[in-house]
Design a protein around this motif. Structure first.
Motif, mmCIF file in Angstrom:
data_model
loop_
_atom_site.group_PDB
_atom_site.id
_atom_site.type_symbol
_atom_site.label_atom_id
_atom_site.label_comp_id
_atom_site.label_asym_id
_atom_site.label_seq_id
_atom_site.Cartn_x
_atom_site.Cartn_y
_atom_site.Cartn_z
ATOM 1 N N ARG A 67 1.394 -1.253 0.159
ATOM 2 C CA ARG A 67 0.087 -0.067 -0.519
ATOM 3 C C ARG A 67 0.794 1.798 0.035
ATOM 4 N N VAL A 68 2.175 1.492 0.285
ATOM 5 C CA VAL A 68 3.300 2.529 0.634
ATOM 6 C C VAL A 68 3.675 2.521 -0.596
ATOM 7 N N ARG A 190 -4.614 11.609 1.160
ATOM 8 C CA ARG A 190 -4.231 10.785 2.743
ATOM 9 C C ARG A 190 -3.077 11.397 2.564
ATOM 10 N N PRO A 191 -3.101 12.284 3.542
ATOM 11 C CA PRO A 191 -1.726 12.964 3.965
ATOM 12 C C PRO A 191 -0.293 12.104 4.651
ATOM 13 N N LYS A 197 8.040 6.632 5.021
ATOM 14 C CA LYS A 197 7.337 5.220 4.888
ATOM 15 C C LYS A 197 7.749 4.486 5.610
ATOM 16 N N ALA A 198 8.686 4.283 5.983
ATOM 17 C CA ALA A 198 8.711 4.062 6.919
ATOM 18 C C ALA A 198 7.671 3.524 8.089
ATOM 19 N N VAL A 201 4.050 1.958 6.875
ATOM 20 C CA VAL A 201 4.153 0.744 7.037
ATOM 21 C C VAL A 201 3.636 0.067 8.120
ATOM 22 N N PHE A 202 4.451 0.524 9.386
ATOM 23 C CA PHE A 202 3.942 -0.242 10.603
ATOM 24 C C PHE A 202 2.182 0.016 11.204
ATOM 25 N N VAL A 203 2.329 1.695 10.765
ATOM 26 C CA VAL A 203 0.770 2.063 11.129
ATOM 27 C C VAL A 203 0.201 1.326 10.211
ATOM 28 N N HIS A 204 -0.042 1.507 8.828
ATOM 29 C CA HIS A 204 -0.997 0.570 8.852
ATOM 30 C C HIS A 204 -0.714 -1.404 8.865
#
Length: 328
Positions: A67-68, A190-191, A197-198, A201-204
């Protein structure tokens, strides 16, 4: 029948299934549970949950990285113009980009608005959650003594996805989306998150893990309850009836709405009660069509198209699973 009623009509199926199953279970319930029942329940629940969690976490991480780091336009540009190569490539995208079914429909909606044909999009929705190395590894782990089920799952998922894509290419000529991009207001902006990006990734990954985890926990609780409190004679009676065993496991897959990285562990709990063909139907139908996916598909596509899609998936999975049993 109004469009509103038609939209919600398919959701009566899981409700009817749960009511029918519940009526059988209530008649067979033993005396109030004592320590033996509770210990059996806890052991079954934790065994299924702990075995499945690493694969759910890995699937969430890979899905979030896709996604990212991979723009939607990149995937859309890869789709060929001719139908058969486009369908086959859509099936194989899951091998390269493992995305769980929980995030598949929002992704495909963006791709359709960027030019992906509907038959390719549906093929990707069906094949992507199953035809990827994470799910294959999870299935092999769950069915260690029956690796043929892991290979059969991949083969049947590929066959169903290709056939559905070809039927939709031949039969559907009008756009099936409920709203165009302009009417739906376009894709939300989406801000970018702080940290780059790293961090994104962990948030998503955390969001997807907890989103899928609640379905996994519910499925593990129900499966452990079935193993503990349901009279084994009832399960054996269902398993001994070929048609009923297939319908029961397919209805259970629809109602539980498990993630494709964990449903094989739930299915393996019924390995000595139900035929392998019924378990194959469970692990193929669930990622393609379950309760939560049906809701999202009905909100994305017109009702007639969604009902046609539901019928094709159910009929092809049922037929393929029966053929698998006959070959065995």
């Amino acid at each position: 029948m109004s469009a509103f009623k038609l939209k919600w009509f398919p959701l009566l199926l899981p409700a009817a299934f749960l009511l029918a199953a519940g009526s059988i279970w209530l008649q067979r319930l033993p005396a109030p549970p004592d320590n033996v029942y509770l210990d059996t329940f806890k052991t079954a629940f934790l065994g299924i949950l702990l075995e499945a969690l690493p694969f759910v976490l890995l699937g969430s991480l890979l899905s979030s990285a896709l996604r990212v780091f991979v723009p939607d336009e990149t995937l859309a540009r890869w789709i060929p113009r001719r139908p058969l190569p486009a369908i086959l490539l859509s099936c194989l995208l899951g091998v390269i980009f493992p995305v769980c079914e929980c995030g598949m429909i929002p992704l495909v909606r963006r791709l359709m608005h960027k030019g992906m044909p509907v038959y390719s999009a549906i093929t990707f929705i069906l094949a992507g959650p199953i035809l990827n190395p994470v799910v294959f590894g999870a299935t092999l782990t769950a069915f260690r003594a029956h690796p043929d089920l892991a290979y059969a799952r991949m083969g049947l998922a590929l066959a169903v996805s290709v056939l559905v894509g070809l039927v939709l290419y031949a039969a559907v000529k009008k756009p099936p989306l409920r709203l165009s991009l302009a009417r739906s207001g376009g894709e939300p902006h989406r801000p970018e998150m702080r940290g780059g990006k790293a961090v994104s990734v962990f948030v998503h990954t955390a969001d997807e893990f907890f989103e899928m985890g609640k379905y996994l926990i519910i499925g593990c609780l129900l499966t452990a309850g079935i193993q503990t409190f349901l009279d084994q004679g009832s399960l054996s009676a269902i398993g001994d009836r070929p048609l009923l065993s297939y319908l029961f496991m397919m209805g259970l897959a629809f109602a539980l709405s498990l993630c494709s990285t964990s449903d094989a562990f739930v299915a393996s709990a019924f390995l000595h009660t139900f035929p392998e063909g019924a378990l194959l139907a469970f692990v193929v139908l669930g990622p393609m069509l379950d309760f939560k996916n049906a809701l999202m598909l009905l909100s994305l596509f017109k009702t007639g198209f969604a009902l046609l899609l539901f019928f094709l998936i159910f009929a092809l999975v049922f037929t393929g699973s029966v053929l698998f049993s006959l070959v065995l």
